[in-house]
Write a protein that holds these residues in place. Structure first.
Motif, short mmCIF file in Angstrom:
data_model
loop_
_atom_site.label_atom_id
_atom_site.label_comp_id
_atom_site.label_asym_id
_atom_site.label_seq_id
_atom_site.Cartn_x
_atom_site.Cartn_y
_atom_site.Cartn_z
N LYS B 170 0.81 -1.22 0.00
CA LYS B 170 0.00 0.00 0.00
C LYS B 170 0.84 1.27 0.00
O LYS B 170 0.49 2.25 -0.64
N VAL B 171 1.97 1.24 0.70
CA VAL B 171 2.81 2.45 0.79
C VAL B 171 3.34 2.80 -0.59
O VAL B 171 3.25 3.94 -1.04
N LYS B 172 3.86 1.78 -1.26
CA LYS B 172 4.41 1.99 -2.60
C LYS B 172 3.29 2.44 -3.55
O LYS B 172 3.49 3.32 -4.40
N ALA B 173 2.11 1.85 -3.38
CA ALA B 173 0.96 2.19 -4.23
C ALA B 173 0.65 3.68 -4.10
O ALA B 173 0.43 4.38 -5.09
N CYS B 174 0.66 4.19 -2.87
CA CYS B 174 0.33 5.60 -2.63
C CYS B 174 1.34 6.53 -3.30
O CYS B 174 0.98 7.59 -3.81
N GLU B 175 2.60 6.12 -3.30
CA GLU B 175 3.62 6.91 -3.99
C GLU B 175 3.31 7.00 -5.48
O GLU B 175 3.45 8.04 -6.11
N ILE B 176 2.88 5.86 -6.03
CA ILE B 176 2.55 5.84 -7.46
C ILE B 176 1.33 6.72 -7.76
O ILE B 176 1.30 7.42 -8.77
N PHE B 177 0.34 6.70 -6.83
CA PHE B 177 -0.83 7.57 -7.02
C PHE B 177 -0.40 9.04 -7.09
O PHE B 177 -0.94 9.82 -7.87
N GLN B 178 0.57 9.38 -6.25
CA GLN B 178 1.06 10.75 -6.22
C GLN B 178 1.67 11.13 -7.58
O GLN B 178 1.39 12.19 -8.13
N ILE B 202 -8.14 9.19 -8.69
CA ILE B 202 -6.85 9.41 -8.02
C ILE B 202 -7.05 10.22 -6.74
O ILE B 202 -6.50 9.88 -5.69
N ASP B 203 -7.86 11.27 -6.82
CA ASP B 203 -8.10 12.10 -5.63
C ASP B 203 -8.69 11.28 -4.51
O ASP B 203 -8.28 11.39 -3.35
N GLN B 204 -9.65 10.42 -4.90
CA GLN B 204 -10.31 9.56 -3.93
C GLN B 204 -9.29 8.64 -3.26
O GLN B 204 -9.26 8.49 -2.05
N LEU B 205 -8.41 8.03 -4.07
CA LEU B 205 -7.41 7.10 -3.55
C LEU B 205 -6.39 7.82 -2.68
O LEU B 205 -5.97 7.28 -1.65
N LEU B 206 -6.02 9.05 -3.09
CA LEU B 206 -5.04 9.79 -2.29
C LEU B 206 -5.62 10.13 -0.92
O LEU B 206 -4.89 10.16 0.07
N ALA B 211 -5.51 8.92 4.95
CA ALA B 211 -6.13 8.30 6.12
C ALA B 211 -5.27 7.16 6.63
O ALA B 211 -5.15 6.92 7.83
N LEU B 212 -4.66 6.44 5.69
CA LEU B 212 -3.81 5.29 6.03
C LEU B 212 -2.59 5.73 6.81
O LEU B 212 -2.16 5.08 7.77
N GLU B 213 -2.02 6.87 6.38
CA GLU B 213 -0.82 7.37 7.03
C GLU B 213 -1.08 7.76 8.47
O GLU B 213 -0.24 7.59 9.34
#
Lengths: 726, 215
Positions: B170-178, B202-206, B211-213
């Protein structure tokens, strides 16, 4: 008026667009108007019941003109097309209608009836007597993964199937015992070809596992009765295993277990694959660790080697080849039936070779052809007390061809034929034989879909065996009707034949087949995550092998019997998060006069009640899963020679509770599973029956081979999940 | 005579132009419907519109592309797994046609990868086969166009929803979303009717990532 509306529409459409294009469109519209007249097309789209279809697409082929049907199924649009045009009406899960129209400006009003496309969704399927497992079908009950993750099944296909209703828990015999039928009444087929020796060679009082790896198969059809005319020579049950096509990718695998280890490598090309696998098992360490009820001299040592090749041919052809060689050896002190002493040294060496080549090819878009050949041999060599040798060698060569022709929608007709050739070299049961024989069979069967809700299947099978020297004709029929979105009822009827045991056929002049008749009624609800099945059946045995009490070899087919009962199955993957469980219950009443039973009695492999609970819990945070299986079976009959009545005593109920735990990891780029399991955790002392000595004064209980068994293994697979990096 | 000739010429040019322009305006109209399709019924109507356009312009890939996306959305809006599976199957079937036409490889592969991932969500047992296939498509889509933000969206979603034990992160995924978010800011579709969706997702996922962080 129409013109004005369209003009307004046009102007609206060109708003905010560049001027040049706007002018062009404007001119185009004007020109179109002046050049062509328009036709108004309206009507209604309905289904077969006359109910409106909302959202159907109605349009003129090769034009932009058309619209969707509204809430009443009605539509209305204008087209500039004229003369001969094709009107298309389509909607998902319905068969598209194409209609030729001649347009000359006069309004057209149509009612269009769409027929449901049985291929797409929720067509009825024949479910009476049939459990489907595997990843291919939407109607599956158990998947391949379920087979390997069921606690107590030990990754054995047949042991996993024993958690389904209709099967009997017979801990001291090899094979599948289904609905009052013995193990010989259940046949195993791989890619449609009969397998002569699907289980490891039976030894007294021990239930042996199947020879084949569950990951070899992508589809499993387990029938507890009323099965297709394609299959024969089985009075009770057919287990149809279909091997995988092209594997998922190039991979290598290694396994290490407390009972042995193995490894393999498979290479994939674009249109083919080739793989080789080898395993070695030695049960000595695990036998030493756990208390055994068997007095082993040499615990089981086994080794196997297999090769699998696949080749895609053309657009819709596939050639599959698989070979497996295995060898196993064991020796233990078997019981002496006269004195009940365990002093009869029994040594078994078994070598088995199984080869199968099949070719499937689509011929045009209506025909499908399957052909195959298999050759196998099985050598069992027994030695008693180091002196008395006996053997049982057989070879089989089977060829089969079948065709399927689509009859539109889901309906289809299938037909085919097979030839089987056997060589038997035996020195057993006081008879030495060295013979060969052939067997012929043909079948034809049609599935006729009268609607998406109603299907009728009728089939006919005909066989001829050289030894029996007489033909037989077996009709089969089934019917299924969908009663709701997810529920259906299904009926099946059929006549089934099988040869009397070969060892008796040689020395008896028998011109008949053993015969049974099945009647099955099934009700099924198959939801997304919940399955409920209830089935009731009646099975009549008209002809069964009956031994002459005054001779060791003489038989007649005067045996008979019947079986009836109810099977219930419930599976739920939804109600409890991360939990998947199923419950099977079988009620069985059966009696038979056969083999050495000179009167009709309940056989020693039958239990009135069998209950199985399988529970699987996923623990995502721990990357683990936990499994538990509990089996209860009511007592089974045995005969006490000290009483006048025959087979009137019952053993205590059978119970088994097994646990398994598996952990998934990714080590060094591999996909790794660590599996741990304990069978019969509570050490229930299960008694499967008794051996009595010569005068009935002493008896010995038949027990499980071990009080408990324990398994641990590490399975590593490289490349399966990142096949493209290699 | 000259006048007549000019008029005739105009007539033909107009007709020539109009076919393509009608196509574009029909597509724009359909896309407007598509953008606001939030129910199965609306998606079906939108799909029908694209199907009609493809009937008139059978050699254009975009109508089939959007039909496939509509099917995918209808699958997402459906509740029953069997219905979802049916829509995803319909969506995948359209690629056989698209692949025979001239098309934008990056956009097509990324949508196909998305649909395969949806398919896994209804048929987890197919994950072992379809998962790597989706991964391969995403890689190929990236190769075809390094600047396609939807590729990064799909890549991130694949990582985000794959269970950890099967290689999800998930952490790596969030970087890719960015990264994807940044790319959307500079992304220009090839035309008004070419794919441009994904920024809202993308906005929704970010937001989910944020929230995850905090957790």
């Amino acid at each position: 008026l129409d013109k004005t509306i369209l003009m307004v529409k046009c102007i609206f459409a060109i708003e905010n667009r560049n001027m040049k294009r706007a002018i062009i469109i404007f001119w185009a519209a004007i020109l179109t108007f002046s050049a062509f007249s328009q036709t108004n097309i309206s009507g209604k789209v309905v289904n077969q019941k006359g109910e409106p279809i909302i959202g159907a697409n109605i349009y003129i082929k090769n034009s932009f003109d058309g619209c969707s049907s509204d809430l009443n199924g009605e539509f209305n649009f204008k087209t500039t097309a004229k003369d001969s045009v094709v009107l298309i009406v389509s909607y998902i899960s319905y068969i598209t209608v194409e209609k030729e129209l001649f347009l000359d400006g006069t309004s057209v009003n149509l009612e269009i009836k769409l027929k449901e496309d049985a291929k797409v969704l929720g067509a009825v399927t024949i479910s009476a007597g049939m459990f489907e497992a595997g990843d291919q079908k939407k109607t599956e009950i158990l998947s391949s993964l379920d087979i390997v993750t069921t606690a107590g099944a030990g990754a054995d296909v047949v042991s996993a199937l024993r958690t389904l209703p209709g099967t009997m828990k017979v801990g001291n015999q090899t094979g599948l015992y289904v609905r009052g039928g013995d193990g010989r009444e259940a046949a195993t087929f791989i890619d449609g070809m009969k397998v002569q020796n699907p289980f490891y060679t039976a030894v007294p009082d021990i239930s042996q596992r199947g020879r084949f790896d569950p990951f070899l198969f992508q589809g499993t059809y387990f029938s507890t009765g009323g099965y297709s005319a394609e299959y024969g020579q089985a009075l009770s049950s057919a287990l149809v295993l279909n091997t995988i096509g092209l594997p998922d990718g190039t991979f290598s695998s290694i396994s290490l277990m407390n009972i042995g280890g193995g490894g393999g490598y498979n290479k994939n090309w674009e249109k083919g694959s080739l793989g080789a696998f080898a395993n070695v098992y030695d049960l000595t360490p695990s036998v030493k660790m756990m208390d055994q009820n068997i007095d082993w001299i040499d615990p089981v040592f086994a080794t196997d080697f297999s090769v699998m090749a696949r080749k895609i041919i053309g657009e819709n052809g596939i050639l599959k080849a698989y070979s497996k060689f295995d060898y196993n050896h064991s020796a233990f002190n078997a019981i002496n039936q006269m004195t009940l002493d365990y002093n009869r040294e029994l040594e078994l060496s078994n070598t088995n070779l199984f080869n199968i080549v099949t070719y499937q090819q689509g011929l045009g878009n209506k025909w499908l052809m399957n052909m195959g050949m298999s050759y196998s041999f099985n050598n069992d060599d027994f030695t008693f007390n180091d002196s008395f040798d006996t053997y049982n060698h057989n070879h089989s060569l089977i060829s089969k061809i079948k065709f399927k022709r689509d009859l539109g929608e889901l309906s289809a007709i299938r037909f085919g034929g097979e030839h089987q050739y056997y060589i038997f070299e035996n020195d057993m049961y006081f008879v030495k034989t060295d013979t060969s024989q052939y067997f012929l069979a043909s079948f034809v069967e049609a599935d006729l879909y009268l609607s998406r809700k109603l299907v009728f299947r009728a089939g006919l099978r005909s066989e001829y065996d050289e030894m029996v020297d007489r033909g037989n004709v077996a009709p089969r029929a089934s019917l299924a009707y969908k009663t709701g979105d997810e529920s259906q009822v299904s009926l099946a009827y059929g006549i089934f034949y099988q040869n009397p045991m070969y060892r008796y056929l040689y020395v008896n002049d028998i011109n008949e087949y053993e015969k049974s008749t099945h009647y099955i009624l099934n009700y099924q609800i198959l939801g997304d995550n919940r399955t409920f099945r209830a089935e009731t059946y009646y099975k009549i045995y008209d002809k069964l092998t009956l031994l002459d009490p005054n001779s060791l070899t003489k038989i007649s087919l005067d045996g008979k019997g019947d079986a009836y009962g109810v099977d219930i199955f419930w599976r739920d993957k939804q109600s409890i998060p991360f939990v998947d469980y199923w419950i099977s219950y079988s009620y069985l009443e059966t009696k038979r006069k056969y083999m050495d039973y000179q009167e009709e009695v309940m056989p020693d492999f039958a239990a009135n009640h069998t209950l199985t609970l399988v529970y699987k819990q996923l623990l995502p945070k721990l990357n683990s899963s936990l499994g538990a299986t509990y089996i209860f079976a009511s007592g089974r009959p045995y005969d006490d020679p000290n009483t006048a009545a025959f087979m009137d005593k019952m053993t205590k109920p059978y119970q088994n509770f097994s646990l398994s735990l598996s952990y998934l990891a990714q080590w060094w780029g591999s996909f790794t599973v660590i599996a741990l399991s304990v069978d019969n955790v509570f050490g229930y002392k299960n008694i499967h029956g008794y051996h009595y000595n010569w005068n009935g004064s002493k008896r010995a209980a038949i027990l499980d081979p071990a009080k408990r068994s324990f398994f641990i293994g590490i399975f590593m697979s490289f490349g399966r999940d990142n096949a493209d990096d290699i | 005579m000259k006048k007549i000739l000019t008029l005739l010429l105009l007539f033909f040019t107009v007709n020539l132009f109009s076919q393509d322009d009608v196509y574009v305006s029909k597509m724009e109209e359909a896309l407007k419907e598509f953008d606001s399709a939030t129910t199965i019924e609306k998606c079906q109507a939108s799909l029908n519109a694209f199907q009609r356009i493809s009937s008139a312009k059978p050699d254009e890939w975009l109508p089939y592309y959007y039909m496939s996306v509509c099917n995918m959305m209808m699958g997402l809006y459906s509740e029953k797994k069997k219905t979802q599976e049916m829509y995803y199957e319909q969506a995948l079937a359209l690629f056989d046609k698209i692949e025979t036409l001239k098309h934008d490889e990056s956009e097509v592969k990324v949508v196909k990868a998305n649909i395969l991932m949806m398919m896994i969500s209804v048929k987890p047992s197919k994950g072992g086969k379809l998962g790597p296939e989706a991964g391969k498509l995403i890689e190929e889509a990236k190769e075809a166009n390094l600047d396609n933000p939807r590729v990064y969206l799909a890549e991130g979603e694949n990582l985000y929803y794959t269970p950890k034990m099967f290689g999800g992160d998930k952490v790596k995924a969030c970087e890719i979303f960015q990264t994807a978010k940044e790319m959307f800011q500079t992304f220009e579709p090839a035309s008004s009717i070419h794919p441009k969706w994904g920024e809202e997702r993308i906005d929704q996922l970010l937001e989910e990532c944020a929230a995850l962080e905090e957790e």
